[in-house]
Structures are given as C-alpha cells and as structure tokens.
Design an enzyme around this catalytic site. Sequence first.
Site, PDB file in Angstrom:
ATOM      1  N   HIS A  98      16.176 -35.810  -3.291  1.00 14.37           N
ATOM      2  CA  HIS A  98      16.337 -34.185  -3.891  1.00 14.37           C
ATOM      3  C   HIS A  98      15.411 -33.620  -2.746  1.00 14.37           C
ATOM      4  O   HIS A  98      13.696 -34.231  -3.021  1.00 14.37           O
ATOM      5  CB  HIS A  98      15.789 -33.830  -5.084  1.00 14.37           C
ATOM      6  CG  HIS A  98      16.471 -32.621  -5.331  1.00 14.37           C
ATOM      7  ND1 HIS A  98      15.984 -31.619  -4.848  1.00 14.37           N
ATOM      8  CD2 HIS A  98      17.278 -31.908  -5.463  1.00 14.37           C
ATOM      9  CE1 HIS A  98      16.278 -30.028  -5.028  1.00 14.37           C
ATOM     10  NE2 HIS A  98      17.833 -30.674  -5.331  1.00 14.37           N
ATOM     11  N   GLU A 170      23.393 -31.119   1.037  1.00  9.99           N
ATOM     12  CA  GLU A 170      22.435 -30.412   0.325  1.00  9.99           C
ATOM     13  C   GLU A 170      22.132 -29.524   1.474  1.00  9.99           C
ATOM     14  O   GLU A 170      20.754 -29.746   1.928  1.00  9.99           O
ATOM     15  CB  GLU A 170      21.207 -29.742  -0.750  1.00  9.99           C
ATOM     16  CG  GLU A 170      22.493 -30.311  -2.341  1.00  9.99           C
ATOM     17  CD  GLU A 170      21.325 -30.335  -3.252  1.00  9.99           C
ATOM     18  OE1 GLU A 170      21.873 -29.541  -3.940  1.00  9.99           O
ATOM     19  OE2 GLU A 170      20.216 -30.792  -3.328  1.00  9.99           O
TER      20      GLU A 170
HETATM   21  P1  PGA Z   1      21.094 -24.664  -7.243  1.00 12.75           P
HETATM   22  O1  PGA Z   1      19.984 -25.896  -6.848  1.00 12.75           O
HETATM   23  O2  PGA Z   1      22.211 -24.759  -7.216  1.00 12.75           O
HETATM   24  O3  PGA Z   1      20.462 -23.445  -8.476  1.00 12.75           O
HETATM   25  O4  PGA Z   1      20.691 -24.575  -5.309  1.00 12.75           O
HETATM   26  C1  PGA Z   1      20.721 -26.812  -6.888  1.00 12.75           C
HETATM   27  C2  PGA Z   1      19.774 -28.314  -6.262  1.00 12.75           C
HETATM   28  O5  PGA Z   1      17.895 -28.180  -6.188  1.00 12.75           O
HETATM   29  O6  PGA Z   1      20.350 -29.305  -6.317  1.00 12.75           O
END
Ligand code: PGA
Length: 262
Positions: A98, A170
């Site tokens: 992450h 992401e």
């Molecule tokens: P968020 O977080 O949905 O609050 O943007 C996603 C993540 O960091 O995995």
Amino acid sequence: MNISALVVGNWKMQLSHKGELEIVIALKKLLKSIDLAGAAVVICPSYPSLPVLAEALKKHATISLGAQNVHWEEKGACTGSVSISQIAPFVEWCIVGHSEQRKLTRETDEEISHTARQLLNHGIRPIVCLGETAEERAADETVSKVTTQMRTLLANMTRSLLPQLVIAYEPIWAISSNQPDFLPDPADTAGTMLLIRKLAAAQFGNDIAQRMLVLYGGSVSSSNVGQYIKEPGVNGVLVGSASTHPRQFVEIINTVQQLAVK
Ligand code: PGA
C-alpha cells in the site's frame, strides 16, 4: 467458490478495537439477506483485532479477513513487525505494498514482490497495491511506473499462482486522505488496469491473465463506484474511508455485485 468480483475494505488505523468489532456486527446483519453470487467481501482491520474478528466471523461465509500488511521475512529481530506465520491462523488475504506503507517503510518493488510470493506459498492471497504519484502523473510516467511495478511483481509469479494474485490499481493522488481536487476518469483507470492485465498476459498467456482479479482503489464511495466498476476488466474495488461506514460499504458491495459479477 469461484470469485469473479471482490470488494476489499481497508480500515487503516482509523478505528478503535471496539469500533472494529461494532462494524463487523453491523456488516453481518446488513449482509445477512444479500445473495452475493460470485462476489466476495474482505475486511482488513488492525492486527490486534484479527483473532477476535476471526472468531466473530467463523460461521459467516460472506466476509473474510485480510491483514493490512506483513513483513517479508519469516522471523527475526524486526521490532514492531508481523510475519506471515503470525497472521496465517486468522486471514485468507493480505494487502501488500500500500502506498502509505511504501512511504513509511520505503519497501522496494522487489521486497513487495517477494512478500507476495511468500504469502502465496502460505496459501494467503496477496492484494498488491500499485500506482503513480501526482508528480509521476504530471510527468506522464504512469505507464512506465505501473509497468516496472508489475514486471517486478510478475518475476516472482508462476502460471499456477497467477489466478490467486489480486492487483489493486490505486493512483496515489486519488486516495481520499491525499484530498484529491478531482477523481480519475474511469476510462483512464480502466486503461491502466488493461495494461496491468496485458503485462500478465504477455508473461503467462491471456487465459490465465483473465483469471487474475484487478481492482480499482482511490476515494471509492457509494455514489461513484458504479462508474469505475462498469468499465471492462474491472473486477472490484479497494475501499478505504467509505468501508468504515457499514451502510455505505454495503451499498458499494451491492453495486459491485450487480455490475461486476459476470
Ligand atoms: P480511500 O482509501 O478509499 O479512503 O481513498 C483507499 C486506500 O488507501 O486503499
């Protein structure tokens, strides 16, 4: 069960132990009467809650547990870290790489790839996060960044392991805590997710690559999830902030189940 869509809730360090337990109780009630067909739900609470939540979810087929991260070493003098064998009794899934952990620990792509492989060796499915920063996006480096991250990850995979691997694309700038001014265009994110699948297909063939789950993550909410999920090749979402609100999280699950289960 053959999973064709996945919703992952990443609770980060947002809740107390009691708060995490309360959400699980609420989710169990809310999901009771819902037929998820081929969709699966994973929640990733803090480490200390894993044993208690594993017990609370024992007879619950719909929700599984994941850890938010894990160390790549089997054991050692690593104060504050947690190993795969320590989470193994409680989880079926684990987030790896992450962006918030990458920033904190400066984990490299090689270490993340190694961790993903170790998890698979232990029968735990890794949810590997990758994506570009705002600066990389501005410099038009999204494709090269994601390609490097994927190739390093795939170097430790095999044909038989690939269907167990989950990728969460992401864009780091789109994560809610980074307070994005705007959210990515769903067609753009789907394009990057197609690249991710193509890189897997180039190494292991198209049939196997189609079985790898690819998720979108970054400010997913009940009002925008439909736009991301309806794009081709999107198998689900990784949800941070919205997953700590049980009703909203269940709305997201419902939408994914309706639009992404093929
Ligand atoms: P968020 O977080 O949905 O609050 O943007 C996603 C993540 O960091 O995995």
